[in-house]
Motif scaffolding. Structure first.
Motif, PDB file in Angstrom:
ATOM      1  N   HIS A   1      89.654  19.323  75.503  1.00 44.68           N
ATOM      2  CA  HIS A   1      88.899  18.190  76.017  1.00 44.68           C
ATOM      3  C   HIS A   1      87.515  18.670  76.458  1.00 44.68           C
ATOM      4  O   HIS A   1      87.398  19.627  77.221  1.00 44.68           O
ATOM      5  N   ASP A   2      86.506  18.014  75.946  1.00 41.35           N
ATOM      6  CA  ASP A   2      85.113  18.301  76.269  1.00 41.35           C
ATOM      7  C   ASP A   2      84.647  17.209  77.215  1.00 41.35           C
ATOM      8  O   ASP A   2      84.320  16.104  76.785  1.00 41.35           O
ATOM      9  N   ILE A   3      84.640  17.496  78.516  1.00 40.19           N
ATOM     10  CA  ILE A   3      84.474  16.437  79.517  1.00 40.19           C
ATOM     11  C   ILE A   3      83.335  16.749  80.465  1.00 40.19           C
ATOM     12  O   ILE A   3      82.877  17.895  80.571  1.00 40.19           O
ATOM     13  N   SER A   4      82.882  15.729  81.171  1.00 37.77           N
ATOM     14  CA  SER A   4      81.881  15.941  82.212  1.00 37.77           C
ATOM     15  C   SER A   4      82.162  15.024  83.388  1.00 37.77           C
ATOM     16  O   SER A   4      82.630  13.890  83.215  1.00 37.77           O
ATOM     17  N   VAL A   5      81.900  15.533  84.568  1.00 35.19           N
ATOM     18  CA  VAL A   5      81.864  14.732  85.794  1.00 35.19           C
ATOM     19  C   VAL A   5      80.647  15.211  86.574  1.00 35.19           C
ATOM     20  O   VAL A   5      79.958  16.154  86.168  1.00 35.19           O
ATOM     21  N   ALA A   6      80.351  14.561  87.684  1.00 33.46           N
ATOM     22  CA  ALA A   6      79.215  14.978  88.504  1.00 33.46           C
ATOM     23  C   ALA A   6      79.359  16.448  88.879  1.00 33.46           C
ATOM     24  O   ALA A   6      80.461  16.917  89.184  1.00 33.46           O
ATOM     25  N   VAL A   7      78.248  17.173  88.847  1.00 35.32           N
ATOM     26  CA  VAL A   7      78.286  18.618  89.074  1.00 35.32           C
ATOM     27  C   VAL A   7      78.968  18.949  90.405  1.00 35.32           C
ATOM     28  O   VAL A   7      79.813  19.851  90.476  1.00 35.32           O
TER      29      VAL A   7
END
Length: 479
Positions: free
Chosen positions: A347-353
């Protein structure tokens, strides 16, 4: 149902591209029918390889008139099946690899114009020969092409300072689905002629047209480079370390990659010639690159102080370029090592740093509790809030059965957690076909509706890279 590719059409395409530009030999086509991860297998009666933009336009015009689908392909390094043709053989592969010229490279203007088939590492070499650099790099740089990088809005390891491919593109040349040309290579500082078609094509995964050339920003070559490997106790301490380094010299820090101990162990086990950079065992590791005058001294002093303050446990700075490359090889080999180790869902994901350190740990605990025997781990670009969250199967399981019974529901859970955290299920790899169903399930109606409307408007026949990026409407009426 899509049209069958008629032999007469292939003959007419051969007249356009010449004998070097087309193949119907199944053995020659075979390597380009599967994705890098081996999850998708397509079929195609022919692979068409134009030599220039005029030939691309002629090919697309002919395919559009015949209603035959095209799948643009560069290095075929997509992680989400974005360049794999449909399994029914209804599409032709449109390979851009013959278009591999760097048309222009100016050290004075800090601009390069590269055709879509230029391999990233070759662009790096050409820029270096002129005393410049193109600051986007990734593990597949030896095969990934410029056109593919733009089509997927690639990220890589230097996003922290330079942003994604979108921020590095000054202009585009492309062929639209009806065969018409878009010439947007001129890098105008001001241009208010309506919608920015360049930005629309970047990240479109070949669904709105075929990128044939890209204008790219270059930067001065670095004067000094320092690469360090650091042992840490937690992701939150890693983020604290990054913020301290940025406060000391924000422009120096170009890369900050976070690697857990189990990912390092897999690389050491499966990738020949690798070795642990540090003598002791650490739960987490950070790979840091700083550039510019005084970078080695800055990094040495800053990491020494971090160890004294118990922010880090140990660190080593590469003594030379070869050792620096060895550090980076570990990071770039994680996916390869995991593939060798056995089944996994990626899974290539992002959330707030700021939320990422806590998310990495809590999501891993949730997945491992829900699916006993699995191992959940995350690694990657901590500084820009993008990590690769992988769920690995226990040893010895049947791959197909595990993927169906555990892998699919585990992926649903990961994506649900990401959306609940206000993040994205696709940070840098794109949607392709691997995430199409999840995008349809979790995407906001407004976003999905706009994507479908744009697709219908520019590609009403649905011939450009079918089955990628844009989910069908519930009634199946969108290309």
């Amino acid at each position: 149902m899509r049209k069958i590719v008629a032999p007469k059409l292939i003959d007419r395409l051969a007249d356009i591209v010449g004998p070097k530009g087309i193949t119907t030999d199944p053995l020659e086509i075979a390597p380009w029918l599967a994705d890098w991860r081996g999850r998708f297998q397509g079929a195609s009666p022919a692979m068409v390889s134009p030599a220039n933009a005029d030939e691309v336009a002629a090919v697309v015009t002919l395919a559009a008139a015949a209603g035959v689908a095209l799948v643009p392909q560069g290095g075929n390094t997509s992680m989400v099946g974005g360049a794999t043709p449909p399994a029914d053989g209804s599409a032709l592969i449109l390979s851009l690899r013959r278009m591999n010229r760097i048309r222009r490279l100016s050290a004075e203007d800090n601009i390069a114009v590269a055709e879509a088939g230029v391999i990233l590492s070759n662009l790096h070499d050409a820029a270096a020969a002129a005393g410049r650099r193109f600051p986007l790099s990734l593990g597949s740089k030896g095969s990934a092409t410029v056109g593919g990088l733009a089509s997927t809005n690639a990220g890589g390891t230097q996003v922290l300072r330079f942003g994604t491919m979108r921020s590095l593109v000054t202009g585009l040349e492309a062929v639209l689905p009806d065969g018409s040309r878009f010439d947007g290579l001129t890098a105008l500082r001001k241009d208010n002629r309506g919608y920015d078609l360049k930005q629309l094509l970047i990240g479109a995964e070949g669904t709105l047209g075929v990128i044939t050339a890209v204008g790219l920003r270059l930067y001065p070559a670095v004067s000094e480079r320092a690469v360090a490997w650091v042992g840490l106790d937690s992701p939150s301490l890693a983020l604290d370390l990054l913020r301290r380094l940025e406060a000391g010299s924000a422009e120096a820090i170009e890369s900050f990659e976070l690697i857990p101990a189990d990912s390092l162990a897999l690389v050491l086990q499966h990738i020949a010639g690798t070795r642990a950079p540090l003598a002791g065992a650490h739960r987490w590791h950070a790979l840091i690159e700083a550039v510019g005058e005084g970078a080695p001294a800055f990094l040495e002093q800053a990491l020494g102080q971090a160890i004294a303050d118990e922010l880090a446990q140990d660190a080593v700075i590469a003594a030379n370029g070869a050792q620096a490359d060895a550090f980076w090889r570990i990071r770039e080999s994680i996916s390869e090592a995991e593939r060798a180790a056995g089944p996994a869902v990626q899974h290539d994901i992002s959330v707030a740093v700021a939320d990422m350190p806590g998310f990495m740990l809590s999501a891993a605990r949730t997945l491992e509790a829900a699916f006993p025997g699995t191992s959940a781990t995350a690694f990657g670009h901590l500084g820009d809030g993008n990590v690769h969250f992988h769920v690995r199967a226990p040893a010895g399981v049947d791959r197909a059965r595990w993927m169906a019974e555990v892998g699919e529901p585990a992926s649903h859970m990961v994506h649900d957690l990401v959306v609940a955290a206000g993040g994205s299920i696709s940070a840098e790899h794109g949607i392709g076909q691997m995430k199409l169903a999840e995008f349809a399930r979790l995407g906001e109606p407004g976003r999905l509706g706009a994507l479908r409307a744009i697709k219908r408007s520019l590609d009403p026949a649905g011939i450009m890279n079918p089955g990628k990026l844009v989910p069908l409407a519930s009634g199946g009426d969108a290309p």
